[in-house]
Design an enzyme around this catalytic site. Structure first.
Site, PDB file in Angstrom:
ATOM      1  N   ARG A 214       0.856  -1.187   0.000  1.00 40.53           N
ATOM      2  CA  ARG A 214       0.000   0.000   0.000  1.00 40.53           C
ATOM      3  C   ARG A 214       0.892   1.236   0.000  1.00 40.53           C
ATOM      4  NH1 ARG A 214      -3.397  -2.447  -1.758  1.00 40.53           N
ATOM      5  NH2 ARG A 214      -5.509  -2.872  -1.049  1.00 40.53           N
TER       6      ARG A 214
ATOM      7  N   GLU B  47      -2.309   8.239  -5.163  1.00 43.25           N
ATOM      8  CA  GLU B  47      -2.366   7.266  -6.254  1.00 43.25           C
ATOM      9  C   GLU B  47      -3.466   7.688  -7.230  1.00 43.25           C
ATOM     10  OE1 GLU B  47      -1.452   3.107  -5.024  1.00 43.25           O
ATOM     11  OE2 GLU B  47      -3.395   2.729  -5.931  1.00 43.25           O
TER      12      GLU B  47
ATOM     13  N   HIS C  24      -0.696   0.223  -9.811  1.00 40.78           N
ATOM     14  CA  HIS C  24      -1.481  -0.644  -8.921  1.00 40.78           C
ATOM     15  C   HIS C  24      -2.138  -1.793  -9.712  1.00 40.78           C
ATOM     16  CE1 HIS C  24      -3.799  -0.744  -4.861  1.00 40.78           C
ATOM     17  NE2 HIS C  24      -3.605  -1.961  -5.354  1.00 40.78           N
TER      18      HIS C  24
HETATM   19  N1  NAD Z   1      -0.633  -4.143  -5.303  1.00 40.48           N
HETATM   20  C1  NAD Z   1      -1.699  -4.935  -5.312  1.00 40.48           C
HETATM   21  O1  NAD Z   1      -2.352  -5.094  -6.345  1.00 40.48           O
HETATM   22  C2  NAD Z   1      -2.075  -5.692  -4.066  1.00 40.48           C
HETATM   23  C3  NAD Z   1      -2.932  -6.794  -4.180  1.00 40.48           C
HETATM   24  C4  NAD Z   1      -3.225  -7.532  -3.036  1.00 40.48           C
HETATM   25  C5  NAD Z   1      -2.725  -7.161  -1.800  1.00 40.48           C
HETATM   26  N2  NAD Z   1      -1.941  -6.053  -1.716  1.00 40.48           N
HETATM   27  C6  NAD Z   1      -1.390  -5.641  -0.410  1.00 40.48           C
HETATM   28  O2  NAD Z   1      -0.346  -6.548  -0.071  1.00 40.48           O
HETATM   29  C7  NAD Z   1      -0.154  -6.495   1.359  1.00 40.48           C
HETATM   30  C8  NAD Z   1       0.046  -7.890   1.921  1.00 40.48           C
HETATM   31  O3  NAD Z   1      -1.081  -8.697   1.652  1.00 40.48           O
HETATM   32  P1  NAD Z   1      -1.166 -10.207   2.228  1.00 40.48           P
HETATM   33  O4  NAD Z   1      -2.280 -10.875   1.499  1.00 40.48           O
HETATM   34  O5  NAD Z   1       0.167 -10.849   2.231  1.00 40.48           O
HETATM   35  O6  NAD Z   1      -1.622  -9.899   3.733  1.00 40.48           O
HETATM   36  P2  NAD Z   1      -1.507 -10.873   5.001  1.00 40.48           P
HETATM   37  O7  NAD Z   1      -2.502 -10.371   5.979  1.00 40.48           O
HETATM   38  O8  NAD Z   1      -1.535 -12.313   4.598  1.00 40.48           O
HETATM   39  O9  NAD Z   1      -0.031 -10.575   5.550  1.00 40.48           O
HETATM   40  C9  NAD Z   1       0.327  -9.359   6.114  1.00 40.48           C
HETATM   41  C10 NAD Z   1       1.451  -9.622   7.088  1.00 40.48           C
HETATM   42  O10 NAD Z   1       1.880  -8.350   7.588  1.00 40.48           O
HETATM   43  C11 NAD Z   1       2.158  -8.533   8.975  1.00 40.48           C
HETATM   44  N3  NAD Z   1       2.125  -7.255   9.690  1.00 40.48           N
HETATM   45  C12 NAD Z   1       1.067  -6.644  10.282  1.00 40.48           C
HETATM   46  N4  NAD Z   1       1.476  -5.504  10.884  1.00 40.48           N
HETATM   47  C13 NAD Z   1       2.801  -5.413  10.664  1.00 40.48           C
HETATM   48  C14 NAD Z   1       3.777  -4.479  11.045  1.00 40.48           C
HETATM   49  N5  NAD Z   1       3.483  -3.407  11.813  1.00 40.48           N
HETATM   50  N6  NAD Z   1       5.055  -4.660  10.636  1.00 40.48           N
HETATM   51  C15 NAD Z   1       5.387  -5.748   9.895  1.00 40.48           C
HETATM   52  N7  NAD Z   1       4.490  -6.706   9.515  1.00 40.48           N
HETATM   53  C16 NAD Z   1       3.226  -6.525   9.897  1.00 40.48           C
HETATM   54  C17 NAD Z   1       1.101  -9.510   9.460  1.00 40.48           C
HETATM   55  O11 NAD Z   1       1.517 -10.143  10.658  1.00 40.48           O
HETATM   56  C18 NAD Z   1       1.028 -10.476   8.290  1.00 40.48           C
HETATM   57  O12 NAD Z   1       1.903 -11.573   8.457  1.00 40.48           O
HETATM   58  C19 NAD Z   1      -1.358  -5.722   1.912  1.00 40.48           C
HETATM   59  O13 NAD Z   1      -0.952  -4.377   2.141  1.00 40.48           O
HETATM   60  C20 NAD Z   1      -2.359  -5.733   0.763  1.00 40.48           C
HETATM   61  O14 NAD Z   1      -3.229  -4.634   0.832  1.00 40.48           O
HETATM   62  C21 NAD Z   1      -1.594  -5.325  -2.822  1.00 40.48           C
END
Ligand code: NAD
Length: 330
Positions: free
Chosen positions: A238, A267, A286
């Site tokens: 994000r 964005e 994105h």
């Molecule tokens: N660019 C895109 O098109 C796109 C698409 C899907 C998801 N995303 C983003 O990707 C990211 C990850 O998604 P995911 O499915 O792996 O999520 P997920 O919930 O499976 O994993 C997120 C991880 O981040 C950890 N976390 C939480 N707070 C934290 C902190 N303060 N410091 C470090 N780690 C922390 C959690 O413990 C978890 O293990 C999210 O921000 C999501 O919005 C982007």
């Protein structure tokens, strides 16, 4: 008392049409309306006409809009995607609105996109080497052997773990900072205690945490000041995780040797933003989540969540626990 609304509003979407939404919802007596634009006033006007549910992609559903939705019959807000930082969850919960997401439709796509960005940076593909003679124009001094270098991940959930597996196949050592992960056994990922340590030890830094109060600007001037290996920063999570002014300053000072950003804040970036047109920056709009298969799955699964809630069935991927539901079952 007037009958509850039977209309589902699509605030914004990335799909060509809403045939899937109609196929899923219309046989059950619900109609589908696409908002003509996602500016807040237009959405407020649409919501004020009565909505049973809302499908949202990127449009911010802040407190006034969620409150208006609650007052106009809304029972469910389904996000086309994983992150729900654009929806005011607290207000939705207070008003008994179920929020859902689709947490796992594109994990492989985002991991692939992250590696594509990492490889493009590592091999100098952001530099204008196209259309030149063989062997000329390659930024030789910037290209280093990938194998043996270190990738640091902030967040080791669904996507972070997939990135780690792919990176190891290229010979990278993988570190991660994730204060909420208890189980590191067998992951072949070394935990680090802070973002600053991660930045200090990494050649590549890739962000995979959700956007929360805690992670906003997790990469800022202070974190970047810890860099020792002129790392490259990759963000497919994000935009709010990164302070772009600090990134620009770090690129200019040489603290960072490159950045690859699928997400930014704001964005999209304004046309005249100084990060555009830099040879050491790659921007994608994105799109990390996209593949034909992922998009089809996303559109259908988000809509099916709306239908489940409107029919009184439990959703498969609830993000909140609306107060009414909690009171009824506790
Ligand atoms: N660019 C895109 O098109 C796109 C698409 C899907 C998801 N995303 C983003 O990707 C990211 C990850 O998604 P995911 O499915 O792996 O999520 P997920 O919930 O499976 O994993 C997120 C991880 O981040 C950890 N976390 C939480 N707070 C934290 C902190 N303060 N410091 C470090 N780690 C922390 C959690 O413990 C978890 O293990 C999210 O921000 C999501 O919005 C982007």
């Amino acid at each position: 008392m007037s009958a509850p609304p039977k209309r589902v509003l699509i605030t914004d979407s990335v799909f060509d049409d809403c045939d899937v939404e109609r196929d899923v919802l219309e046989p059950h007596g619900f109609s589908v309306t696409q908002a003509p634009s996602s500016d807040p006033q237009t959405l407020l006007d649409c919501i004020s006409e009565g909505v049973a549910g809302i499908l949202v992609c990127f449009a911010p559903l802040d407190e006034p809009l969620v409150r208006a939705a609650g007052e106009n019959g809304c029972r469910v807000i389904a996000r086309y995607g994983i992150g729900v930082d654009n929806v005011d969850l607290e207000t939705a919960t207070e008003l008994g609105i179920q929020v859902t997401n689709v947490p796992d439709y594109c994990l492989d796509e985002v991991a692939d996109h992250t590696l594509a960005l990492l490889l493009a940076c590592a091999r100098g593909l952001a530099d204008p080497i196209r259309d030149r003679g063989v062997g000329s124009g390659i930024p030789y001094e910037r290209i280093r052997r990938l194998s043996g270098r270190t990738l640091g991940l902030v967040g080791l959930g669904g996507i972070g773990l997939r990135v780690a597996a792919r990176a190891r196949a290229f010979g990278l050592k993988v570190l991660a900072f994730d204060p909420y992960r208890d189980d590191w056994d067998g992951l072949d990922v070394e935990p680090v205690a802070s973002v600053r340590s991660l930045v200090a030890e990494s050649d590549y830094i890739s962000l995979h945490a959700p956007l929360t109060d805690e992670t906003r600007h997790v990469i800022d001037a202070d974190a970047l000041a810890a860099a020792r290996r002129q790392p490259i920063l990759i963000n497919t999570a994000r935009g709010g995780l990164v302070d772009l002014d600090a990134v620009l300053a770090a690129l200019e000072s040489g603290q960072l040797s490159g950045a690859a950003l699928d997400v930014t804040e704001p964005e999209p970036l304004p046309d005249d933003h100084p990060l555009r047109d830099r040879p050491d920056v790659i921007l994608t709009p994105h799109v990390a989540f996209h593949s034909v298969e992922a998009s089809d799955e996303l559109q259908r699964r988000a809509t099916e969540e709306v239908l489940r809630v409107l029919r009184g069935e439990p959703p498969q991927n609830p993000v909140n626990r609306p107060r009414e539901l909690a009171e009824a079952t506790d």
